[in-house]
Scaffold this active site. Structure first.
Site, PDB file in Angstrom:
ATOM      1  N   CYS A   1       0.829  -1.211   0.000  1.00 37.87           N
ATOM      2  CA  CYS A   1       0.000   0.000   0.000  1.00 37.87           C
ATOM      3  C   CYS A   1       0.864   1.261   0.000  1.00 37.87           C
ATOM      4  O   CYS A   1       0.568   2.231  -0.693  1.00 37.87           O
ATOM      5  CB  CYS A   1      -0.930   0.004   1.201  1.00 37.87           C
ATOM      6  SG  CYS A   1      -2.052  -1.404   1.266  1.00 37.87           S
ATOM      7  N   ASP A   2       1.931   1.225   0.772  1.00 33.74           N
ATOM      8  CA  ASP A   2       2.892   2.315   0.813  1.00 33.74           C
ATOM      9  C   ASP A   2       3.472   2.533  -0.590  1.00 33.74           C
ATOM     10  O   ASP A   2       3.484   3.660  -1.095  1.00 33.74           O
ATOM     11  CB  ASP A   2       3.995   1.953   1.817  1.00 33.74           C
ATOM     12  CG  ASP A   2       5.123   2.975   1.869  1.00 33.74           C
ATOM     13  OD1 ASP A   2       5.234   3.664   2.895  1.00 33.74           O
ATOM     14  OD2 ASP A   2       5.914   3.058   0.900  1.00 33.74           O
TER      15      ASP A   2
END
Length: 166
Positions: free
Chosen positions: A60-61
């Site tokens: 997600c980062d």
């Protein structure tokens, strides 16, 4: 409905799947200052909506950072990242990650976005990784439901769809 797994275990997506050609459902999520944000607030623009389970995890980062970089080169495209992280956590993460070109929004309060786009994971109360591109007339021109939540989306296809949308 899209068949999706999380760490190779099947999960149940709540809501209605959105397909290319559909009118994009309006939704209400929260900005980092707790103000409400709706899709209709950016009417007339192309929107690339990047959906992640939590900005505070590896994929997600990377996904949010990738679209933050791409956003600088997209003309008249608003890039939104939506997760169920609390707005305060999103604000802290964005400051630490240097996210300036993407609006990071929270669907924590009511899962309004998640249910309207069919990405709310019933078992985990997270959002399933997905990408949507909505054109300036509010039509979905790209929709990707990533089959395994821990995998990356097709960044190139999403950016191309956003660049080609009117």
């Amino acid at each position: 409905m899209a068949e999706v797994t999380f760490k190779e275990n099947p999960v149940t997506l709540v809501g209605n799947e959105v397909s290319v050609g559909d009118k994009a459902p309006d939704f209400t999520v929260l900005a980092n200052d707790l103000s409400e944000v709706k899709l209709s607030d950016s009417k007339g623009k192309v929107r690339l909506i990047s959906v992640v389970p939590s900005v505070d995890t590896g994929v997600c980062d990377q996904q949010t950072r990738k679209f933050n970089e791409e956003a600088a080169n997209l003309n008249n495209v608003e890039v939104l990242t939506i997760s169920v992280d609390l707005p305060f956590a999103q604000k802290r993460w964005c400051a630490a990650a240097g996210i300036e070109n993407v609006q990071v929004l929270s669907d924590h309060r009511g899962l309004d976005f998640g249910k309207k786009y069919g990405v709310a994971i019933e078992e985990l109360r997270l959002l399933s990784r997905s990408i949507f591109v909505v054109d300036s007339s509010d039509t979905v021109v790209y929709a990707e439901y990533v089959p395994e939540v821990t995998n990356h989306p097709n960044y190139e296809a999403a950016v191309e769809a956003a660049n080609n949308a009117k």
